[in-house]
Design a protein around this motif. Structure first.
Motif, PDB file in Angstrom:
ATOM      1  N   PRO A 257       3.665  11.150  -3.580  1.00 42.70           N
ATOM      2  CA  PRO A 257       4.320  11.703  -4.776  1.00 42.70           C
ATOM      3  C   PRO A 257       3.591  12.907  -5.356  1.00 42.70           C
ATOM      4  O   PRO A 257       4.225  13.858  -5.820  1.00 42.70           O
ATOM      5  N   MET A 258       2.256  12.910  -5.295  1.00 47.06           N
ATOM      6  CA  MET A 258       1.523  14.060  -5.827  1.00 47.06           C
ATOM      7  C   MET A 258       1.631  15.263  -4.894  1.00 47.06           C
ATOM      8  O   MET A 258       1.699  16.410  -5.343  1.00 47.06           O
ATOM      9  N   ALA A 259       1.679  15.024  -3.581  1.00 50.65           N
ATOM     10  CA  ALA A 259       1.842  16.131  -2.636  1.00 50.65           C
ATOM     11  C   ALA A 259       3.174  16.838  -2.867  1.00 50.65           C
ATOM     12  O   ALA A 259       3.251  18.077  -2.836  1.00 50.65           O
ATOM     13  N   LEU A 260       4.228  16.065  -3.103  1.00 51.91           N
ATOM     14  CA  LEU A 260       5.537  16.668  -3.379  1.00 51.91           C
ATOM     15  C   LEU A 260       5.500  17.469  -4.670  1.00 51.91           C
ATOM     16  O   LEU A 260       6.073  18.575  -4.751  1.00 51.91           O
TER      17      LEU A 260
ATOM     18  N   ARG B 259       0.836  -1.201   0.000  1.00 52.06           N
ATOM     19  CA  ARG B 259       0.000   0.000   0.000  1.00 52.06           C
ATOM     20  C   ARG B 259       0.875   1.256   0.000  1.00 52.06           C
ATOM     21  O   ARG B 259       0.582   2.240  -0.685  1.00 52.06           O
ATOM     22  N   ASN B 260       1.964   1.204   0.760  1.00 53.57           N
ATOM     23  CA  ASN B 260       2.871   2.340   0.805  1.00 53.57           C
ATOM     24  C   ASN B 260       3.549   2.570  -0.544  1.00 53.57           C
ATOM     25  O   ASN B 260       3.718   3.713  -0.989  1.00 53.57           O
ATOM     26  N   LEU B 261       3.916   1.485  -1.217  1.00 50.81           N
ATOM     27  CA  LEU B 261       4.528   1.605  -2.538  1.00 50.81           C
ATOM     28  C   LEU B 261       3.544   2.157  -3.567  1.00 50.81           C
ATOM     29  O   LEU B 261       3.922   2.917  -4.462  1.00 50.81           O
ATOM     30  N   ALA B 262       2.282   1.774  -3.444  1.00 49.78           N
ATOM     31  CA  ALA B 262       1.298   2.103  -4.475  1.00 49.78           C
ATOM     32  C   ALA B 262       0.615   3.447  -4.264  1.00 49.78           C
ATOM     33  O   ALA B 262       0.019   3.996  -5.193  1.00 49.78           O
TER      34      ALA B 262
END
Length: 333
Positions: free
Chosen positions: A19-22, A11-14
């Protein structure tokens, strides 16, 4: 990897939230805005004309990531978060900013299923035109792409220059040479070599500045043209650095055909790029697929591609931890 809780690990990988927050943080310029001046959510939201409630949620997640920290007066960027500032000169801004070539291209990954199903680029499906047409339509994307390529390559240039016997050639045509950093470094290290860089406007304008900065302009020509058009003829080496992996086989054949028809007697075609199974990573391989419908070809694939044009693979040299050089000669030379 959390071996004791594989569901949580996957779940953490997916998850797409981080990534979108960054990417959104960089696009809004939050690391820069909060680096030297603590500010409240309401104040920053007014400056940026965004929702204060939504911005608070974003900053809350960035705080859990260590990018910002909360203070009694508002949020500020941490030392860790300063890695995302525009002046950090590490390439992350280009890679993450949603209105720069790298960050925009990364969003093509939402079309990965289409690319895997069809073998076609997801970029065209998402934006209605291919990556290169986008650069032509939006000059700021071309500018950011050129900067991204120059930065990505910068640390490897010294090893590329010293890791191969460039002095064998008196003339080198750098096909799609970008801002000219590699050609300029080769010419600076080998005073008897003359070079000719080919790329599109306005990229070649920047290449001229690079050649001047390296003090090799007197030994280098620059031409604004496509590498799908006839190339300057008669050089001893035609250099394709990070070019072929950006294209499917049909376009790669067209590029090689132009090199072969221009090749001087006894000349070489030199391909520098990651090689599948040797100097390429799987994540970047997928990026080549979804953005360009390209890939990091393996040695046998390069050999087969070149053989169609009467080229024989003479050598494969591991230049850096990311790139190899493949040297091709015409059959019978």
């Amino acid at each position: 990897m959390n071996e004791h809780n594989p569901v949580a690990a996957i779940r953490n990988l997916a998850g797409l939230a981080t990534p979108m927050a960054l990417r959104v943080a960089v696009t809004l310029g939050l690391p820069d805005r909060l680096r030297d001046d603590v500010a409240t959510v309401e104040h920053v939201a007014t400056e940026l004309d965004v929702s204060p409630v939504a911005l608070d949620l974003l900053l809350g997640h960035l705080e859990t990531l260590g990018i910002v920290e909360g203070t009694p007066g508002g949020y500020r960027t941490t030392d860790y978060g300063a890695t995302l500032c525009a002046d950090a000169d590490n390439g992350l801004t280009n890679f993450l900013h949603l209105d720069m070539a790298g960050g925009r291209a990364e969003l093509a990954f939402v079309e990965l299923l289409h690319s895997v199903t069809t073998g076609e680029a997801g970029y065209s499906r998402r934006y209605g035109r291919d990556f290169w047409a986008d650069l032509t339509r939006y000059p700021h994307l071309r500018e950011s792409f050129d900067r991204q390529m120059t930065h990505r390559f910068r640390d490897q240039i010294p090893r590329i220059v010293t890791g191969y016997d460039w002095d064998r050639f008196s003339t080198i045509v750098d096909v799609g040479g970008g801002h000219g950093s590699l050609l300029a470094a080769i010419l600076a290290a080998h005073p008897r070599i003359r070079g000719h860089l080919i790329d599109l406007e306005p990229t070649v304008t920047e290449a001229v500045r690079t050649l001047i900065a390296y003090r090799v302009r007197d030994r280098a020509r620059v031409s604004a043209q496509s590498f799908f058009d006839p190339l300057p003829a008669g050089a001893q080496a035609y250099l394709l650095c990070d070019i072929l992996h950006d294209w499917d086989d049909d376009h790669a054949h067209r590029i090689l055909a132009r090199c072969v028809e221009a090749l001087g007697r006894g000349g070489r075609v030199l391909v520098v790029e990651p090689v599948g199974g040797r100097r390429a990573n799987t994540e970047f391989d997928l990026a080549m697929l979804v953005i360009f419908a390209g890939r990091e070809r393996r040695v046998d694939e390069f050999r087969a591609l070149a053989a169609a044009h009467g080229l024989v693979l003479d050598a494969v040299v591991d230049l850096t931890d990311q790139r190899c050089l493949l040297e091709f000669r015409a059959v019978g030379t």
